[in-house]
Design a protein around this motif. Structure first.
Motif, mmCIF file in Angstrom:
data_model
loop_
_atom_site.group_PDB
_atom_site.id
_atom_site.type_symbol
_atom_site.label_atom_id
_atom_site.label_comp_id
_atom_site.label_asym_id
_atom_site.label_seq_id
_atom_site.Cartn_x
_atom_site.Cartn_y
_atom_site.Cartn_z
ATOM 1 N N THR A 1 0.599 -1.449 -0.385
ATOM 2 C CA THR A 1 0.208 0.211 -0.099
ATOM 3 C C THR A 1 0.963 0.748 0.731
ATOM 4 N N VAL A 2 1.843 1.206 0.745
ATOM 5 C CA VAL A 2 2.445 2.436 1.263
ATOM 6 C C VAL A 2 3.851 2.847 0.291
ATOM 7 N N GLY B 1 2.012 -8.675 -3.951
ATOM 8 C CA GLY B 1 3.431 -8.793 -3.360
ATOM 9 C C GLY B 1 2.961 -10.580 -3.200
ATOM 10 N N LEU B 2 4.663 -11.336 -3.042
ATOM 11 C CA LEU B 2 4.064 -12.600 -2.732
ATOM 12 C C LEU B 2 4.252 -12.837 -1.117
ATOM 13 N N LEU B 3 3.791 -13.562 -0.593
ATOM 14 C CA LEU B 3 4.243 -14.135 1.343
ATOM 15 C C LEU B 3 4.572 -15.467 1.175
ATOM 16 N N LEU B 4 5.922 -15.724 1.015
ATOM 17 C CA LEU B 4 6.046 -17.219 1.069
ATOM 18 C C LEU B 4 6.396 -17.618 2.394
ATOM 19 N N GLY B 5 5.765 -19.156 2.625
ATOM 20 C CA GLY B 5 6.726 -19.522 4.113
ATOM 21 C C GLY B 5 7.280 -20.524 3.912
ATOM 22 N N PHE B 6 8.892 -20.732 4.502
ATOM 23 C CA PHE B 6 9.166 -21.992 3.973
ATOM 24 C C PHE B 6 9.847 -22.688 5.501
ATOM 25 N N PHE C 1 2.240 -19.838 1.049
ATOM 26 C CA PHE C 1 2.257 -19.110 0.041
ATOM 27 C C PHE C 1 0.974 -18.197 -0.184
ATOM 28 N N LYS C 2 0.817 -16.907 0.185
ATOM 29 C CA LYS C 2 -0.516 -16.275 -0.502
ATOM 30 C C LYS C 2 0.007 -14.668 -1.134
ATOM 31 N N ARG C 3 -0.751 -14.791 -1.850
ATOM 32 C CA ARG C 3 -0.700 -13.822 -3.059
ATOM 33 C C ARG C 3 -2.013 -12.355 -2.692
ATOM 34 N N LYS C 4 -0.589 -11.709 -2.442
ATOM 35 C CA LYS C 4 -1.369 -10.367 -1.664
ATOM 36 C C LYS C 4 -1.612 -8.864 -2.697
ATOM 37 N N HIS C 5 -2.748 -8.212 -2.565
ATOM 38 C CA HIS C 5 -2.808 -6.681 -3.277
ATOM 39 C C HIS C 5 -2.767 -6.007 -2.244
#
Length: 358
Positions: free
Chosen positions: A97-98, A104-109, A116-120
């Protein structure tokens, strides 16, 4: 944002490859560098030192350096913790946002499988922090679903009966009576014997992943809700071209996809060949938040497969599977799907009575 979708799918595919090779337990810096290497093999530029301006009321107030910036278009945030949290999602959305970055892609290993989560970003003129809410997401459904009297129920299940078609080498279906009123008993009592994969059924991840969820552990909410029937008749391979005209938002709003092929038209015999998913499609669908697919075919893999490769690709993409539907009388469009399994403790699948409502 359709122009970001293929790039997002490639990043997810690369992240899955990294997690598969390294597994959990390393620092974020290790995963970041490994992902840079893997993305480089895809021919993609991933920067770990990209500086993005943070604006407030159109005034630059600082800088933000994401974990990775892919092709100057997608922000990647990596986490090594065991699970992704709502706080991680909020943080990623605020970053977008800023900075004005669209995806954006949030990736958890840190877990047994890549998360994974796709964000806007939020679509507001000024920066405003995102606050978590407890209300569940609302999915668009056909208007007629609001009125029970107007429901049209479409049975999309194949019948189970003695001698009904089954996978070669698997247990056949047998349905008989152990007590019969015709023979003088007070009631009829039936007995069913069959593989849990006979007839219309779901595959629990445990079917193809020894660490996967068993039938009794499945999230039932994923098997109830809006589903989109895709007309795939005449296609030997399912590719993204089948979704022409649908936006990312369309797919995310209806996260269940049912493929109608009519390739298994004779319900009394077991086919030997059928259409298959393109191997890039699971990651492509996952990038658009699809959670479940169903087919009017015996399996997502071919009859003589040795490695269940497409099952594994769907598992890595966190997409659940329903097989052997009967969609011959179903037009393409959006419906409500209800397809619940038996509560089989430790089961690797279950027969289901699948219906569509509209």
């Amino acid at each position: 944002m359709e122009h970001h979708a293929d790039l997002t799918a490639q990043v997810i595919g690369a992240a899955i490859a990294v997690h598969k090779k390294l597994g959990p337990g390393f620092l974020e810096s290790v995963y970041r560098r490994a992902l840079q290497v893997e993305l480089g093999r895809y021919g993609l530029r991933a920067e770990s030192d990209a500086k993005l301006n943070v604006t407030y009321d159109h005034v630059v107030v600082g800088e933000f350096i994401p974990d990775l910036m892919v092709e100057s278009r997608i922000v990647i945030e990596l986490k090594a913790s065991s699970t992704l949290t709502l706080a991680h999602e909020v943080q990623t959305v605020n970053y977008l946002t800023v900075t004005g970055i669209e995806v954006g892609l949030l990736l958890g290993f840190g877990g047994a499988r890549l998360e994974f989560k796709r964000k806007h970003p939020h679509r507001n003129a000024h920066y405003r922090p995102v606050h978590p809410v407890s209300a569940p997401p609302v999915h668009p459904v056909p208007r007629c679903m609001n009125s029970p009297a107007s429901y049209r129920i479409i049975d999309i299940s194949r019948p189970l009966y003695t001698g009904s078609p089954h996978w070669p080498g698997d247990s056949a279906t047998a349905l008989d009576l152990t007590a019969s009123m015709a023979a003088g008993a007070a009631c009829n009592v039936g007995r069913l014997s069959c593989s849990v994969h006979n007839g219309t059924h779901l595959d629990a991840p445990f079917h193809y992943n020894s660490r996967g969820l068993t039938t009794d552990q499945l999230d039932l909410s994923l098997y109830i809700g809006p589903a989109r029937v895709i007309d795939a008749r005449g296609h030997a391979t399912f590719t993204p071209a089948l979704f022409h005209g649908l936006t990312d938002a369309d797919l995310a709003a209806v996260p269940r996809i049912l493929f109608r092929t009519d390739a298994w038209s004779d319900l009394t015999t077991f086919p030997t060949t059928w259409p298959l998913l393109d191997r890039a499609l699971p990651a492509w669908l996952a990038a658009r938040d699809v959670k479940l697919i169903g087919l009017d075919l015996p399996s997502v893999d071919e009859l003589n497969n040795k490695d269940m490769a497409i099952h594994h690709l769907l598992d890595e993409a966190k997409i659940l599977i329903i097989e052997s539907l009967d969609l011959r009388d179903v037009a393409a469009g959006v419906y409500e799907l209800i397809a619940l399994p038996l509560k089989l403790r430790g089961g690797d699948g279950s027969p289901i009575r699948a219906i569509l409502r509209r």
